[in-house]
Design an enzyme around this catalytic site. Structure first.
Site, PDB file in Angstrom:
ATOM      1  N   GLN A 285     -67.528 -44.079  18.497  1.00  9.90           N
ATOM      2  CA  GLN A 285     -67.173 -42.548  19.334  1.00  9.90           C
ATOM      3  C   GLN A 285     -68.603 -41.632  18.766  1.00  9.90           C
ATOM      4  O   GLN A 285     -68.809 -41.635  17.634  1.00  9.90           O
ATOM      5  CB  GLN A 285     -66.063 -41.856  18.769  1.00  9.90           C
TER       6      GLN A 285
ATOM      7  N   LYS B 175     -57.849 -42.267  23.474  1.00 12.72           N
ATOM      8  CA  LYS B 175     -58.011 -43.738  23.805  1.00 12.72           C
ATOM      9  C   LYS B 175     -56.834 -44.970  23.334  1.00 12.72           C
ATOM     10  O   LYS B 175     -56.446 -45.925  23.872  1.00 12.72           O
ATOM     11  CB  LYS B 175     -59.476 -44.076  23.428  1.00 12.72           C
TER      12      LYS B 175
ATOM     13  N   ASP C 241     -68.346 -50.049  26.295  1.00 16.77           N
ATOM     14  CA  ASP C 241     -68.405 -48.655  26.810  1.00 16.77           C
ATOM     15  C   ASP C 241     -69.769 -48.694  27.578  1.00 16.77           C
ATOM     16  O   ASP C 241     -70.048 -47.738  28.447  1.00 16.77           O
ATOM     17  CB  ASP C 241     -69.097 -47.666  25.560  1.00 16.77           C
TER      18      ASP C 241
END
Ligand code: NAP
Length: 292
Positions: free
Chosen positions: A96, A52, A119
């Site tokens: 994460q 990412k 997200d």
């Protein structure tokens, strides 16, 4: 059979994002900025976060990676999130997953400010998705929609069967495929580990989206001719033929089904790269203040 090339499509999207970043900068606006928090030393998580960060660089975003110890108290992680929530220079924040067992994942998800939740996991953004309001769509389901759209696959009136009901893939994609949108308007059947007669259900699918995390689960006898298959699964399995000693497999037995379907995503190179592209897209949307 047409292969749905997620790698190429994701690169096209990244090129489009990079052009938009240049335009922002030419108009004296700051670069979009994504922050990621990684807790502990999980090999797969480190790989995903690094990918990412690398993708941010490729499109001209700034990025910040905060690495915290495996044993970090939950309160410290929440304080770190709050610091980023109020930092005006940062547009998007991801934590994460998975997190160590002593940390409440739902508490963490809810601590991220909805306007930086790129997200798309915050309950407020999930609610907006269900109501078909502008929001950050969760990256993997959003990547699937984008792939279907860019390959001009017709969805209206089709029967879409989803295997798996996780919060990050199965549930949201079932909602998106049933919404009254250009890509949507499907009749959706959402299946899970308690579903009975799964094969009878999957055999009626025009579009089959598979996200359960079991390599090669979907076999030739489970599908009908001409189905479009989206394989979300990623399992790392041992291999005697690769240099690394392992390879990535999807939830679908690709070799068995490939000549029976109309479209299929490969693993790797299908949904995975699209997920990162959509995360970047959400960060750009945040930087442009298009939603909040
Ligand atoms: P998850 O949270 O582990 O959920 C798995 C789902 O599959 C659950 O709903 C489970 O049912 C269902 N399931 C398990 N066995 C089943 C069976 N025999 N028949 C029908 N349903 C069954 O999974 P996830 O996080 O969604 O991930 C799924 C896979 O996608 C994993 O391989 C993951 O690595 C991959 N993934 C890929 C990406 C990407 O970017 N490509 C992103 C996210 C995830 P219950 O609810 O009843 O337990």
């Amino acid at each position: 059979m047409i292969l749905l090339d997620g790698k190429k499509t994701a690169n096209d999207i990244k090129d489009e994002i990079a052009i938009e970043v240049s335009t922002l900068i030419a108009n004296d606006r700051k670069k979009p900025h994504l922050a990621a928090i990684l807790v502990g030393k999980n090999g797969a998580s480190e790989t995903y976060v690094n990918a990412k960060v690398k993708a941010c660089k490729k499109v001209g975003f700034s990025s910040t990676l905060v690495c915290l110890d495996e044993k970090v108290p939950e309160s410290e992680l929440l304080a770190e999130i709050e610091k980023i929530n109020v930092n005006k220079d940062i547009d998007g924040l991801i934590v994460q997953l998975p997190l160590p067992n002593h940390i409440d994942e739902m508490k963490v998800t809810q601590a991220i400010s909805p306007n930086k939740d790129v997200d798309g996991f915050h309950p407020e953004n999930i609610g907006r998705m269900v109501l078909n309001l502008p929001t950050y769509l969760p990256a993997t389901p959003s990547g699937i929609i984008e792939l279907i759209s860019r390959y001009n696959i017709k969805t209206s009136g089709k029967h879409c069967v989803v295997i798996g009901r996780s919060h990050i893939v199965g549930s949201p994609i079932s909602i998106l495929m049933s919404r009254n949108n250009h890509i949507g308007n499907c009749t959706v059947t959402l299946t899970h580990s308690r579903s009975k007669n799964l094969k009878q259900i999957t055999k009626t699918a025009d579009i089959l989206i598979v996200a359960l995390g079991k390599a090669g689960f979907v076999t030739r006898d489970m599908i009908k001719d001409g189905v479009c298959i989206i394989d979300v699964g990623i399992s790392r399995v041992e291999s005697s033929v690769t240099k690394s000693g392992w390879k990535l497999l999807g939830d679908v037995d690709f070799d068995q089904v490939k000549d029976k379907c109309s479209f299929i995503t490969p693993v790797p190179g299908g949904v995975g790269p699209m997920t990162i592209a959509m995360l970047l897209q959400n960060t750009l949307i945040s930087a442009k203040r298009d939603i909040y």
